[in-house]
Enzyme design. Structure first.
Site, PDB file in Angstrom:
ATOM      1  N   HIS A   1      13.016   3.334   1.353  1.00 60.57           N
ATOM      2  CA  HIS A   1      12.151   4.339   0.714  1.00 60.57           C
ATOM      3  C   HIS A   1      12.998   5.389  -0.019  1.00 60.57           C
ATOM      4  CE1 HIS A   1       8.931   3.278   3.966  1.00 60.57           C
ATOM      5  NE2 HIS A   1       9.249   2.267   3.200  1.00 60.57           N
TER       6      HIS A   1
ATOM      7  N   TYR B   1      15.798   5.481  -7.157  1.00 60.37           N
ATOM      8  CA  TYR B   1      15.607   4.563  -8.284  1.00 60.37           C
ATOM      9  C   TYR B   1      14.657   5.169  -9.323  1.00 60.37           C
ATOM     10  CZ  TYR B   1      13.988   0.139 -10.490  1.00 60.37           C
ATOM     11  OH  TYR B   1      13.634  -0.866 -11.362  1.00 60.37           O
TER      12      TYR B   1
ATOM     13  N   GLU C   1       4.752   2.716   5.807  1.00 57.07           N
ATOM     14  CA  GLU C   1       4.496   3.939   6.575  1.00 57.07           C
ATOM     15  C   GLU C   1       3.327   3.761   7.525  1.00 57.07           C
ATOM     16  OE1 GLU C   1       6.476   6.234   6.999  1.00 57.07           O
ATOM     17  OE2 GLU C   1       7.763   6.085   5.257  1.00 57.07           O
TER      18      GLU C   1
HETATM   19 FE    FE Z   1       8.469   6.066   7.960  1.00 52.73          FE
END
Ligand code: FE
Length: 344
Positions: free
Chosen positions: A121, A127, A225
């Site tokens: 992440h 990026y 998540e």
């Molecule tokens: Fe997480």
């Protein structure tokens, strides 16, 4: 810790999330907390890398003087300012605090996968920043410079300080409650509340066909998540079963108070970061959305809902469900699930 020479096998039933009497944390099988193994396999099946998602359209829109409004640019950069450091904070919690005290080898195994996903992440945000040519020094330092991002980051970092302490150990009532409280903050507040106004901003842009490459990455991140959140909730509920004495009335009230505080911090972030509102979402709407998801987190760990409000952004649930279903392997050339194409 030296290994003892013995013919005795550890009792798998003595295995616990924390304080397992069977302290042999390197014997994965036989397992007790099989939910952790399921999350581990789901994580592997969901594997993705940011660089496989094209950013060309986003770059064109970012460079175009008309494709995005000033408010949209400001909102995009502000949520990136939160994202870029938040997953590193999550990774630190996992690797440097929780891992150390968890005595279930299968939970440790999933935590390793989760830590890697937090790295992916952070890579995704890096990026985006790099592809769009943003000022990385400014974006990555926003958690120190932007008051409401600072409030969120510092709430988590300050709260978890105690279990980072090298002398912290589980094993007595007070420390175990402290550990459980920290787990609630990491899973429910950081993973379950503090990301969600920022997710809403990116998905609102996506609905207008704006910054779609970034939004696609955010959808993969949301899918990961939601597994991190669910795993955290499963660990909390298992600790409650294994050590029911920790779940006192007082303790439950402490968690409810923390959730109220988190809702205030997150609503304050949205209200101040987007003072004019954003794409039809105003401060009251953001607060109601944050209250709505906070109630859902509370009920998952058996605590009473506090706000009783409807979801003001029903399209967010759709986007989250879509990202859960999204099959990376149908649209990508790289097939991690198959692998084995190496030629020796
Ligand atoms: Fe997480």
């Amino acid at each position: 810790m030296p290994i003892e020479f013995t013919y005795e096998r550890p009792d798998v039933n003595a295995r616990k999330i924390i304080n397992g009497e069977d302290q042999d944390v390197v014997q994965l099988e036989p397992m007790k907390h099989t939910f952790a193994w399921d999350y581990y396999n789901t994580g592997n099946a969901n594997h993705w890398l940011p660089t496989e998602i094209g950013m060309q359209k986003d770059v064109e829109q970012w460079k175009s003087p008309t494709a995005l409004t000033e408010d949209e640019r400001h909102a995009f950069e502000t949520v990136l300012g939160f994202f870029t450091t938040a997953d590193s904070i999550a990774a630190n919690n996992i690797v440097m605090a929780f891992y150390n005290h968890i005595t279930s080898p299968e939970c440790r195994l999933y935590l390793l996968r989760q830590a890697y996903e937090e790295a992916i992440h952070t890579h995704a945000y890096q990026y985006m920043v790099e592809s769009l040519g943003l000022d990385s020094g400014r974006i990555f330092n926003m958690y120190r410079e932007h008051e409401q991002i600072y409030d969120k980051a510092s709430f988590i970092v300050t709260f978890n300080e105690g279990i980072f302490d090298k002398d912290f150990q589980t094993g007595d009532f007070e420390s175990d409650q402290k550990f459980l409280e920290n787990l609630c903050v990491a899973a429910l507040v950081l993973e379950g509340i503090f990301f969600y106004s920022a997710f809403a901003v990116i998905l609102a842009l996506q609905q207008q066909n704006k910054m779609v490459g970034s939004a696609e990455q955010i959808q993969y991140i949301m899918r990961d998540e939601s597994n991190h959140l669910n795993f955290g909730i499963d660990m909390i509920n298992t600790i409650k079963e294994e050590q029911p004495e920790l779940w006192t009335e007082d303790f439950q009230q402490r968690i409810i108070n923390i959730i109220h505080e988190a809702v205030d911090i997150e609503s304050n972030f949205a209200a101040n970061a987007f003072p004019k509102g954003f794409m039809g979402m105003n401060a009251a709407g953001f607060r109601q959305y944050v209250e709505y998801i906070a109630d859902r987190r509370l009920s998952r760990i058996g605590l009473p809902v506090q706000f009783n409000v409807n979801n003001p952004f029903p399209w967010m649930s759709e986007a989250i469900d879509l990202s859960k279903e999204k099959n990376f392997f149908e649209t990508r050339v790289t097939e991690y699930q198959v692998g084995g194409t190496l030629d020796w």
